[in-house]
Design an enzyme around this catalytic site. Structure first.
Site, mmCIF file in Angstrom:
data_model
loop_
_atom_site.group_PDB
_atom_site.id
_atom_site.type_symbol
_atom_site.label_atom_id
_atom_site.label_comp_id
_atom_site.label_asym_id
_atom_site.label_seq_id
_atom_site.Cartn_x
_atom_site.Cartn_y
_atom_site.Cartn_z
ATOM 1 N N ASP A 9 0.889 -1.031 0.190
ATOM 2 C CA ASP A 9 0.026 -0.092 -0.005
ATOM 3 C C ASP A 9 0.913 1.188 0.178
ATOM 4 O OD1 ASP A 9 -2.298 1.667 0.321
ATOM 5 O OD2 ASP A 9 -2.022 1.599 2.594
ATOM 6 N N ASP B 97 -0.280 4.954 1.081
ATOM 7 C CA ASP B 97 -0.469 6.077 2.069
ATOM 8 C C ASP B 97 -0.486 5.510 3.379
ATOM 9 O OD1 ASP B 97 -1.138 8.422 0.451
ATOM 10 O OD2 ASP B 97 -2.473 7.046 -0.340
#
Length: 219
Positions: A8, A10
């Site tokens: 991922d 963020d």
């Protein structure tokens, strides 16, 4: 041994949730509305179009989702470029260890591609990932598995042999729905996230090593 590692972005590569929270509050205030930090935490991991579609309906906003996002992204990228930021501690070392182990790497993020690319450019990480996928480029965003399945497809990897690094409830749900193993990173700046479905939970990315990935696969 795992076939691929998917990040991922963020809250995992960049500690950007405070930036997102601040800008999203600023955008809503610009249009005459307000929202709490606790409310925003519930949307962590969702795509921009999904997030703003929900808020537009809840607040009865007259602006289109496209108009809101255009205004939001202009502010957000400006803030990113001006910020004195580095990747989250341990990310560069983890990438180097995966590279030395010959493990392909991808990013599967809910952020728009323009923001993902701005982050990679800021940190000088453009060449460190084999593929980058935005949830806005697949039919459904997290918590649906689409973005992770697309990343595995591009990597030529069996989803069941992929490990994902996530910091949010929606993201972990997406990884598990894709049939992947998942490491949950406890990032206090990502808010109160339920990481209980992760196969392994860490408080420090520097603690993730190739030996840990073998243990995750066994679960």
């Amino acid at each position: 041994m795992i076939e691929a590692f998917i990040f991922d972005m963020d809250g995992v590569i960049i500690d950007s949730e405070p930036l997102h929270f601040d800008v999203d509050r600023q955008v809503l205030e610009y249009y005459g509305y307000s929202i709490t930090q606790e409310q925003l935490e519930g949307y962590v991991g969702m795509t921009n179009p999904e997030f703003w579609s929900i808020l537009r309906g809840e607040y009865g906003m007259s602006q289109t989702v496209e108009e809101i996002i255009e205004y939001q992204l202009g502010i957000k990228i400006g803030v990113l470029k001006a910020a004195q930021m580095q990747p989250i501690e341990g990310i560069r070392e983890l990438i180097a260890e995966l590279q030395s182990g010959g493990i392909p790497r991808a990013i599967a993020s809910s952020s728009p591609r323009v923001f993902i690319e701005a982050v990679l450019e800021k940190f000088g990480l453009q060449g460190e990932f084999d593929f980058v996928v935005s949830s806005e480029e697949v039919p459904r965003g997290k918590p649906s598995p689409d973005v992770y399945l697309r990343a595995a497809e591009l990597l030529g990897a069996d989803p069941s042999r992929c490990v994902v690094l996530e910091d949010a409830r929606h993201g972990i749900a997406a990884a598990k729905a894709a049939g992947m193993h998942c490491i949950g990173f406890v990032n206090p700046n990502s808010g109160n996230q339920d990481l209980s479905r992760a196969d392994l939970i860490v408080n420090d990315i520097r603690d993730i090593r190739l030996a840990d990935l073998a243990k995750v696969e066994e679960k």
